[in-house]
Design a protein around this motif. Structure first.
Motif, PDB file in Angstrom:
ATOM      1  N   GLU A 125       0.817  -1.206   0.000  1.00  0.00           N
ATOM      2  CA  GLU A 125       0.000   0.000   0.000  1.00  0.00           C
ATOM      3  C   GLU A 125       0.855   1.262   0.000  1.00  0.00           C
ATOM      4  O   GLU A 125       0.632   2.185  -0.789  1.00  0.00           O
ATOM      5  CB  GLU A 125      -0.914  -0.035   1.234  1.00  0.00           C
ATOM      6  N   GLY A 191      -2.167  -3.947   5.023  1.00  0.00           N
ATOM      7  CA  GLY A 191      -1.465  -3.209   3.980  1.00  0.00           C
ATOM      8  C   GLY A 191      -0.357  -4.011   3.338  1.00  0.00           C
ATOM      9  O   GLY A 191       0.132  -3.651   2.279  1.00  0.00           O
ATOM     10  N   ARG A 196      -2.809  -9.423   2.393  1.00  0.00           N
ATOM     11  CA  ARG A 196      -3.931  -9.176   1.489  1.00  0.00           C
ATOM     12  C   ARG A 196      -4.263 -10.422   0.674  1.00  0.00           C
ATOM     13  O   ARG A 196      -5.431 -10.733   0.440  1.00  0.00           O
ATOM     14  CB  ARG A 196      -3.623  -8.001   0.565  1.00  0.00           C
TER      15      ARG A 196
END
Length: 291
Positions: A125, A191, A196
Motif C-alpha cells: 500500500e 497493507g 492481502r
C-alpha cells in the motif's frame, strides 16, 4: 508541471478540498477553480459527490494516470538536462521480495561505481502511494494491485505456503480450512501484500480472519518465523522467506496456498519499464543503467 495538475493530483491523494488546499498552501476556492478549469478544458467531470464523499469519475482516473506519468517524465527530463552521470535508481520492494529476493540484483548493480540506489522495503500500500507521487521509479510487489492503473510485468511466480513447527500435526500435510480455523494464525500487518493475498483467498472460501480461534499480527518476518518455530501459531508466507530454514515445517491448505505472482509495477507511459528490465537482468549482465 502546471499548477492545475498539481492541484488535481493533490486532491486525488487527499480526496478532500480543504486538506488539498493546506498541502498546496492555497485557498480552497483556488483549488476548486483549478479543477473546474481542467473540467472545462477537457469537457468532462473529474469528481462527483456521492453520500457526502468525493469520488473520482472514470475520466478522473484517466486524468490521474496521465498527470502522474507527466510528473515522473518531467522530473526524469530535468535529470537528463543537467547531465547527472551519477545514476540513482529509486526502487521499492515489499518485504517478501525486498528482503529475500532482490539483494543479488542490488549487489550486481552497485558493482558499477557510478551507480547509486535508494532502496525502500515497505508494504504494498505505501509503496504504491510513493510510486503514484513519483518518488520511486518502480516497485516489485507480491500483493494485489490495480493492474489497469499501472503498467507492470511479471517478475516470477512464487509458491505461497503454510508454515508450522516441526512437531505440529500439520507438518508435511494437506489440511482443510475448517481445521486451520482452530489454530492461532500469525499474520503480517494490514497493507502488506502477504496478508492481502491471505485475506482474499480466505474470504473467497467464506471466512475472515475473525473466524480464527486466535489472531496475532506481527510486521517482522523474522519474529513470525521464531514464533511459529516455537509453537505459538501457524502462518502463511512465500517460500523464499523460509528458504534454508530446516527448523520449520510446511503444509498446504488449498485454496489458501498455491502459486502467486511477484510483479514489477511502474507508471504508465514512462521509461521506468525499460529501467526495471535492465536492473532485473543485472545478475547476468552488469553495467550502468541510464536514467
Amino acid at each position: 508541471m502546471e499548477q492545475r495538475l498539481e492541484s488535481f493530483l493533490t486532491l486525488c491523494s487527499t480526496m478532500h478540498y480543504g486538506r488539498a488546499a493546506e498541502l498546496l498552501n492555497l485557498s480552497q476556492p483556488a483549488v476548486s477553480k483549478h479543477i473546474q478549469s481542467l473540467e472545462n478544458q477537457y469537457g468532462v467531470t473529474l469528481f462527483t459527490y456521492a453520500n457526502r464523499r468525493l469520488r473520482k469519475t472514470r475520466q478522473g482516473e484517466l486524468m490521474e494516470q496521465y498527470a502522474q506519468s507527466l510528473r515522473y517524465n518531467e522530473e526524469d527530463l530535468l535529470k537528463r538536462l543537467h547531465d547527472d552521470y551519477k545514476t540513482t535508481l529509486r526502487i521499492g520492494g515489499t518485504k517478501s521480495v525486498g528482503e529475500y529476493v532482490l539483494l543479488p540484483y542490488i549487489k550486481k548493480y552497485l558493482q558499477t561505481p557510478e551507480n547509486q540506489i535508494d532502496y525502500l522495503v515497505d508494504n504494498t500500500e505505501h509503496l504504491l502511494e510513493l510510486l503514484n507521487h513519483g518518488e520511486l521509479d518502480f516497485v516489485v510487489v507480491e500483493g494485489i494491485f490495480d493492474k489497469q492503473h499501472y503498467d507492470w510485468m511479471l517478475f516470477r511466480n512464487e509458491p505461497y505456503i503454510g508454515i508450522c513447527a516441526k512437531d505440529h500435526p500439520f507438518a508435511g500435510r494437506r489440511i482443510g480450512v475448517e481445521a486451520l480455523l482452530r489454530e492461532c494464525i500469525i499474520l503480517r500487518e494490514k497493507g502488506s501484500g502477504t496478508r492481502r493475498i491471505f485475506e482474499w483467498e480466505l474470504e473467497n472460501s467464506g471466512y475472515t480472519v475473525a473466524s480464527f480461534a486466535r489472531k496475532i499480527t506481527i510486521s517482522s518476518f523474522e519474529i513470525i518465523k521464531e514464533l511459529v518455530r516455537d509453537g505459538f501459531g501457524v502462518s502463511f508466507l512465500y517460500e523464499a522467506v523460509v528458504k534454508g530454514r530446516a527448523d520449520l515445517a510446511q503444509f498446504t491448505c488449498p485454496p489458501l496456498t498455491g502459486t502467486h505472482e511477484f510483479n514489477v509495477v511502474y507508471l504508465k507511459n514512462t521509461g521506468a519499464g525499460e529501467i526495471a528490465q535492465r536492473f532485473l537482468a543485472q545478475p547476468e549482465h552488469a553495467g550502468r543503467i541510464p536514467h
